[in-house]
Write a protein that holds these residues in place. Structure first.
Motif, PDB file in Angstrom:
ATOM      1  N   LYS A  48       8.564   2.423  13.867  1.00 54.42           N
ATOM      2  CA  LYS A  48       8.674   1.764  14.889  1.00 54.42           C
ATOM      3  C   LYS A  48       7.949   0.465  15.270  1.00 54.42           C
ATOM      4  N   ALA A  49       8.322  -0.408  16.105  1.00 56.48           N
ATOM      5  CA  ALA A  49       7.530  -1.355  16.705  1.00 56.48           C
ATOM      6  C   ALA A  49       8.079  -1.742  18.026  1.00 56.48           C
ATOM      7  N   GLY A  50       6.952  -2.260  18.653  1.00 56.40           N
ATOM      8  CA  GLY A  50       7.384  -2.346  20.072  1.00 56.40           C
ATOM      9  C   GLY A  50       6.750  -3.916  20.513  1.00 56.40           C
ATOM     10  N   ALA A  51       7.426  -4.529  21.533  1.00 59.03           N
ATOM     11  CA  ALA A  51       7.081  -5.835  22.264  1.00 59.03           C
ATOM     12  C   ALA A  51       7.714  -5.925  23.400  1.00 59.03           C
ATOM     13  N   THR A  52       6.800  -6.852  24.252  1.00 61.62           N
ATOM     14  CA  THR A  52       7.403  -7.221  25.609  1.00 61.62           C
ATOM     15  C   THR A  52       7.704  -8.554  25.573  1.00 61.62           C
ATOM     16  N   LEU A 104      10.977  -4.142  24.383  1.00 65.08           N
ATOM     17  CA  LEU A 104      11.787  -3.497  23.359  1.00 65.08           C
ATOM     18  C   LEU A 104      11.066  -2.459  22.371  1.00 65.08           C
ATOM     19  N   GLN A 105      11.819  -1.672  21.749  1.00 62.78           N
ATOM     20  CA  GLN A 105      11.069  -1.067  20.703  1.00 62.78           C
ATOM     21  C   GLN A 105      12.356  -0.987  19.756  1.00 62.78           C
ATOM     22  N   VAL A 106      11.915  -1.205  18.292  1.00 66.68           N
ATOM     23  CA  VAL A 106      12.708  -1.295  17.498  1.00 66.68           C
ATOM     24  C   VAL A 106      12.398  -0.198  16.206  1.00 66.68           C
ATOM     25  N   VAL A 107      13.424   0.084  15.370  1.00 66.30           N
ATOM     26  CA  VAL A 107      13.251   0.961  14.368  1.00 66.30           C
ATOM     27  C   VAL A 107      13.516   0.236  12.862  1.00 66.30           C
ATOM     28  N   LEU A 108      12.434   0.245  11.873  1.00 66.61           N
ATOM     29  CA  LEU A 108      12.669  -0.246  10.613  1.00 66.61           C
ATOM     30  C   LEU A 108      13.994   0.447  10.082  1.00 66.61           C
ATOM     31  N   GLN A 109      14.598  -0.302   9.424  1.00 66.80           N
ATOM     32  CA  GLN A 109      15.922   0.249   8.721  1.00 66.80           C
ATOM     33  C   GLN A 109      15.563   0.354   7.321  1.00 66.80           C
ATOM     34  N   TRP A 147      14.908  -4.650  11.447  1.00 67.56           N
ATOM     35  CA  TRP A 147      14.349  -3.818  12.570  1.00 67.56           C
ATOM     36  C   TRP A 147      15.683  -3.782  13.376  1.00 67.56           C
ATOM     37  N   LYS A 148      16.121  -2.508  13.854  1.00 67.05           N
ATOM     38  CA  LYS A 148      17.167  -2.383  14.929  1.00 67.05           C
ATOM     39  C   LYS A 148      16.778  -1.922  16.092  1.00 67.05           C
ATOM     40  N   LEU A 149      17.417  -2.296  17.148  1.00 64.52           N
ATOM     41  CA  LEU A 149      16.975  -1.740  18.499  1.00 64.52           C
ATOM     42  C   LEU A 149      16.864  -0.298  18.634  1.00 64.52           C
ATOM     43  N   THR A 170      18.677  -7.202  16.690  1.00 69.59           N
ATOM     44  CA  THR A 170      18.335  -6.918  15.294  1.00 69.59           C
ATOM     45  C   THR A 170      17.249  -8.078  15.075  1.00 69.59           C
ATOM     46  N   ILE A 171      16.075  -7.594  14.580  1.00 73.21           N
ATOM     47  CA  ILE A 171      14.901  -8.425  14.286  1.00 73.21           C
ATOM     48  C   ILE A 171      14.869  -8.379  12.698  1.00 73.21           C
TER      49      ILE A 171
END
Length: 185
Positions: free
Chosen positions: A140-144, A179-184, A16-18, A47-48
């Motif tokens: 997309k995924a999100g977390a605080t 943060l919100q990240v996008v699956l590559q 996952w990228k920012l 990067t997660i």
């Protein structure tokens, strides 16, 4: 980022990228013993990598120190100097996870935070927001998350005495991540 993929039926292993337009890193520190000064960093990346076994997932993040923004140009310039971040010599703050623990939507990420050339172990505590596919077909995924660090531990020791006693700045700095990240692919 859960202890079991079964806890989230939408869990996806992958990289996952920012998504920088939907993410923010902010901070606050006590000022004059009566209020807080707040700021943010405008340029950062993360990067997660979510593993099949969520406990083996990793997080890596980099913050560009010179992008500090407190809505006051002179203060921002001062924060970039040797009194604070020493941005010219240490242009980045980095975080690399060493372990992840989660229960339901809540998690703790332990990792190495490097600031001003000093590396210390810190713990980010947060909440997983979920996973969704947006209108463009992106997953997309999100977390605080947040943590409190002692700036003195990283050599950020500037302060000034107050006439009424005490010091201008507190030592504890609260750092917040949205943060919100996008699956590559």
């Amino acid at each position: 980022m859960t202890t079991s993929p079964d806890a989230h039926t939408d869990y996806v292993a992958g990289t996952w990228k920012l998504d920088p337009t939907h993410s923010e890193i902010s901070f606050s520190v006590k000022h004059l013993k009566i209020s807080k000064v707040r700021g943010s960093f405008k340029i950062f990346d993360a990067t997660i990598v979510t593993a099949e076994n969520p406990a083996e997932s990793t997080v890596e993040a980099t913050i560009e120190v010179a992008s500090v923004d407190t809505n006051q140009k002179d203060r921002d310039a001062h924060l970039r100097t040797s009194d604070f971040f020493l941005a010219e010599e240490f242009p980045h703050i980095t975080f690399t996870s060493t372990s992840i623990e989660a229960s339901g939507n809540h998690f703790s990420i332990t990792g190495d935070l490097t600031l001003r050339g000093v590396t210390k172990t810190e713990v980010l505590k947060g909440e997983f927001g979920g996973i969704i596919t947006d209108g463009y077909g992106q997953t997309k995924a999100g977390a605080t998350a947040s943590t409190v660090i002692n700036r003195q531990h990283y050599g950020v020791s500037w302060n000034a005495a107050l006439e009424a006693g005490g010091l201008t700045l507190g030592d504890d700095v609260t750092i917040n991540f949205e943060l919100q990240v996008v699956l590559q692919p």
